[in-house]
Design a protein around this motif. Structure first.
Motif, PDB file in Angstrom:
ATOM      1  N   VAL A 129       0.839  -1.201   0.000  1.00 38.33           N
ATOM      2  CA  VAL A 129       0.000   0.000   0.000  1.00 38.33           C
ATOM      3  C   VAL A 129       0.874   1.251   0.000  1.00 38.33           C
ATOM      4  O   VAL A 129       0.645   2.188  -0.779  1.00 38.33           O
ATOM      5  CB  VAL A 129      -0.938  -0.002   1.225  1.00 38.33           C
ATOM      6  N   MET A 130       1.878   1.281   0.871  1.00 41.14           N
ATOM      7  CA  MET A 130       2.729   2.464   0.983  1.00 41.14           C
ATOM      8  C   MET A 130       3.457   2.773  -0.330  1.00 41.14           C
ATOM      9  O   MET A 130       3.512   3.927  -0.770  1.00 41.14           O
ATOM     10  CB  MET A 130       3.753   2.287   2.110  1.00 41.14           C
ATOM     11  N   TYR A 131       3.988   1.736  -0.963  1.00 37.17           N
ATOM     12  CA  TYR A 131       4.747   1.941  -2.198  1.00 37.17           C
ATOM     13  C   TYR A 131       3.852   2.032  -3.434  1.00 37.17           C
ATOM     14  O   TYR A 131       4.299   2.485  -4.492  1.00 37.17           O
ATOM     15  CB  TYR A 131       5.743   0.806  -2.408  1.00 37.17           C
ATOM     16  N   GLY A 132       2.603   1.580  -3.331  1.00 34.19           N
ATOM     17  CA  GLY A 132       1.737   1.578  -4.500  1.00 34.19           C
ATOM     18  C   GLY A 132       2.149   0.538  -5.523  1.00 34.19           C
ATOM     19  O   GLY A 132       2.221   0.816  -6.725  1.00 34.19           O
ATOM     20  N   THR A 133       2.391  -0.684  -5.060  1.00 36.88           N
ATOM     21  CA  THR A 133       2.829  -1.755  -5.947  1.00 36.88           C
ATOM     22  C   THR A 133       1.641  -2.506  -6.535  1.00 36.88           C
ATOM     23  O   THR A 133       0.489  -2.276  -6.168  1.00 36.88           O
ATOM     24  CB  THR A 133       3.698  -2.779  -5.199  1.00 36.88           C
ATOM     25  N   ARG A 134       1.934  -3.464  -7.392  1.00 34.52           N
ATOM     26  CA  ARG A 134       0.923  -4.431  -7.816  1.00 34.52           C
ATOM     27  C   ARG A 134       0.619  -5.363  -6.640  1.00 34.52           C
ATOM     28  O   ARG A 134       1.445  -5.535  -5.748  1.00 34.52           O
ATOM     29  CB  ARG A 134       1.434  -5.234  -9.007  1.00 34.52           C
ATOM     30  N   PRO A 135      -0.569  -6.005  -6.663  1.00 30.34           N
ATOM     31  CA  PRO A 135      -0.959  -6.839  -5.519  1.00 30.34           C
ATOM     32  C   PRO A 135       0.014  -7.963  -5.195  1.00 30.34           C
ATOM     33  O   PRO A 135       0.133  -8.358  -4.025  1.00 30.34           O
ATOM     34  CB  PRO A 135      -2.319  -7.397  -5.945  1.00 30.34           C
ATOM     35  N   ASP A 136       0.709  -8.485  -6.205  1.00 30.21           N
ATOM     36  CA  ASP A 136       1.587  -9.630  -5.969  1.00 30.21           C
ATOM     37  C   ASP A 136       3.069  -9.275  -5.939  1.00 30.21           C
ATOM     38  O   ASP A 136       3.913 -10.168  -5.841  1.00 30.21           O
ATOM     39  CB  ASP A 136       1.353 -10.711  -7.040  1.00 30.21           C
ATOM     40  N   ASP A 137       3.413  -8.003  -6.027  1.00 30.14           N
ATOM     41  CA  ASP A 137       4.828  -7.632  -5.989  1.00 30.14           C
ATOM     42  C   ASP A 137       5.436  -7.988  -4.634  1.00 30.14           C
ATOM     43  O   ASP A 137       4.769  -7.926  -3.600  1.00 30.14           O
ATOM     44  CB  ASP A 137       5.007  -6.141  -6.265  1.00 30.14           C
ATOM     45  N   PHE A 138       6.705  -8.333  -4.657  1.00 25.25           N
ATOM     46  CA  PHE A 138       7.393  -8.778  -3.441  1.00 25.25           C
ATOM     47  C   PHE A 138       7.864  -7.569  -2.642  1.00 25.25           C
ATOM     48  O   PHE A 138       8.498  -6.651  -3.180  1.00 25.25           O
ATOM     49  CB  PHE A 138       8.597  -9.643  -3.820  1.00 25.25           C
ATOM     50  N   THR A 139       7.541  -7.578  -1.363  1.00 27.63           N
ATOM     51  CA  THR A 139       8.034  -6.562  -0.439  1.00 27.63           C
ATOM     52  C   THR A 139       8.652  -7.254   0.764  1.00 27.63           C
ATOM     53  O   THR A 139       8.309  -8.394   1.091  1.00 27.63           O
ATOM     54  CB  THR A 139       6.901  -5.626   0.029  1.00 27.63           C
ATOM     55  N   HIS A 186       3.985   6.049  -6.253  1.00 25.72           N
ATOM     56  CA  HIS A 186       3.122   5.158  -7.028  1.00 25.72           C
ATOM     57  C   HIS A 186       3.998   4.231  -7.875  1.00 25.72           C
ATOM     58  O   HIS A 186       4.162   4.444  -9.077  1.00 25.72           O
ATOM     59  CB  HIS A 186       2.173   5.971  -7.899  1.00 25.72           C
ATOM     60  N   MET A 187       4.520   3.211  -7.262  1.00 25.33           N
ATOM     61  CA  MET A 187       5.510   2.356  -7.906  1.00 25.33           C
ATOM     62  C   MET A 187       4.977   1.716  -9.188  1.00 25.33           C
ATOM     63  O   MET A 187       5.632   1.766 -10.236  1.00 25.33           O
ATOM     64  CB  MET A 187       5.963   1.279  -6.917  1.00 25.33           C
ATOM     65  N   ASP A 188       3.805   1.110  -9.121  1.00 24.44           N
ATOM     66  CA  ASP A 188       3.258   0.437 -10.299  1.00 24.44           C
ATOM     67  C   ASP A 188       2.855   1.450 -11.365  1.00 24.44           C
ATOM     68  O   ASP A 188       3.179   1.289 -12.548  1.00 24.44           O
ATOM     69  CB  ASP A 188       2.052  -0.414  -9.886  1.00 24.44           C
ATOM     70  N   GLU A 189       2.157   2.498 -10.967  1.00 25.61           N
ATOM     71  CA  GLU A 189       1.693   3.503 -11.931  1.00 25.61           C
ATOM     72  C   GLU A 189       2.866   4.164 -12.645  1.00 25.61           C
ATOM     73  O   GLU A 189       2.812   4.399 -13.864  1.00 25.61           O
ATOM     74  CB  GLU A 189       0.857   4.545 -11.198  1.00 25.61           C
ATOM     75  N   TRP A 190       3.925   4.468 -11.910  1.00 26.69           N
ATOM     76  CA  TRP A 190       5.072   5.128 -12.529  1.00 26.69           C
ATOM     77  C   TRP A 190       5.937   4.162 -13.336  1.00 26.69           C
ATOM     78  O   TRP A 190       6.580   4.571 -14.297  1.00 26.69           O
ATOM     79  CB  TRP A 190       5.942   5.788 -11.452  1.00 26.69           C
TER      80      TRP A 190
END
Length: 382
Positions: free
Chosen positions: A52-62, A179-183
């Motif tokens: 949520v904080m990074y704005g990733t895709r739902p399955d991205d690894f954090t 917005h990691m995924d959007e950008w």
């Protein structure tokens, strides 16, 4: 002993930041083993909150690495760079230069895009050097100068090149929109002690599927065993042993991250703007001014102020330190020229900066600093 552990010390630096009360309480809980089911459940919540904080895709690894933000920086290059890779590094301050040094140590052929101190990287300069590069690396908020680099515009250029994009989000993620995924960011990292006001010692990272694909295609093993992406997945996803994580730091980080998400990004952005404007309103009549000339290039979370002519930087900061207030000066070429005031996490509150104004009134023999600060706050709120 140690002045009661400096419980009343006022920390106004660009990191670390004051620990959030919920993180402080979580830090004191009893120890659990790093393979305990409760710790794995906690880690899953941390991973979800980081998405949520990074704005990733739902399955991205954090995950969070057991080290400070510089380990987050190094882990990206260790896993995603091989000998001879062409890497384009945007360097307009100390931490961009650190990126270049790390990439070179892992065998990269580094190209630099630079900008003068106090100025942002120009996207057109990035576009002119993209041909043939495997990665572009940029610092979102350059802590050393208080500059905000135009990551969304740079990311748009990189997307069409096929290169990976690594972003240092140390002074932005958790306090400014990200917005990691959007950008189209492939690897991002920060430090727990910055915008989230958790204790130092953890580096939250987010890794895209594209980055994992590049990692999987490596010709040689990752030279940094400790943060090998596969090893991180062993522990964080498959729940097998890799190394001992600092469990209590995980609990404290979890508490701080949840507090940030509950507050919401809009509210956090707003209080940074309000406190920053009040600081400048109070200090401008003394001759303080923005170091970064263009408003769009100013990093909200690190307020870089040019000092008045003849101002005794070291002497005033020492006098403040004797009053249990820490303020950070310039780094390298800007030493003695600027102050860098942290507006991240729990530092971005009126109370600590009101205390700074009160102390400066006594040290400088000036009046109305506190009054101007409060009037500016009231005006913004009105």
């Amino acid at each position: 002993m140690f002045d009661d552990l400096h419980l009343d010390h006022i920390l106004l630096t660009p990191g670390p930041t004051p620990i959030h009360p919920r993180a402080q309480r979580a830090l004191m809980r009893g120890m659990l083993g790093h393979m305990d089911p409760e710790v794995f459940a906690l880690n899953r919540e941390i991973q979800a909150d980081l998405r949520v904080m990074y704005g990733t895709r739902p399955d991205d690894f954090t995950a969070v690495l057991a080290g400070t933000g510089s380990l987050g920086m190094e882990a990206g290059f260790a896993n995603l760079v091989e000998q001879g890779d062409e890497i384009l590094v945007c360097a307009n301050g100390s931490f961009g230069r650190r990126m270049a040094e790390m990439a070179a140590r892992y065998g990269a052929r580094v190209r630099l895009v630079t900008a003068p101190l106090g100025e942002a990287i120009r996207p057109e300069d990035v576009a002119a050097h993209l041909d043939g590069v495997q990665m572009v690396a940029v610092v979102h908020g350059e802590t050393s100068t208080g500059v905000l680099n135009p990551v969304p515009q740079i990311a748009e250029l990189v997307r069409g090149s096929g290169a990976l994009l690594t972003v240092d989000a140390v002074t932005t993620a958790g306090m400014e929109p990200f917005h990691m995924d959007e950008w189209g960011v492939d690897y991002a990292y920060t430090g727990a002690q910055k915008c989230l006001s958790a204790p130092p010692g953890l580096a939250p990272v987010a890794i895209s599927e594209r980055a994992f694909a590049r990692y999987s295609a490596r010709r040689t093993p990752t030279p940094l065993w400790y943060c090998d992406f596969e090893g991180l997945q062993d522990y964080w996803t498959r729940h097998t042993y890799h190394h001992t994580v600092p469990v209590n730091l995980h609990f404290a980080f979890h508490a701080a991250l949840q507090a940030a998400l509950e507050e919401g990004m809009e509210a956090r952005v707003r209080r940074v703007q309000e406190v920053g404007a009040a600081i400048l309103a109070a200090l401008a009549p003394l001759g303080f001014s923005h170091y970064v000339r263009r408003p769009q290039d100013r990093l909200p979370t690190v307020l870089a102020l040019r000092l008045p002519q003849g101002f005794d930087d070291a002497g005033v900061r020492l006098a403040l330190r004797q009053r249990e207030i820490s303020v950070t000066g310039g780094l390298g070429p800007t030493a003695g020229m600027i102050w860098r005031l942290g507006l991240m996490g729990e530092a971005a509150r009126p109370a600590p900066y009101r205390a700074l104004m009160y102390a400066l009134e006594g040290i400088l023999g000036e009046s109305r600093l506190v009054a101007r600060f409060d009037e500016a706050l009231e005006g913004v709120l009105a």
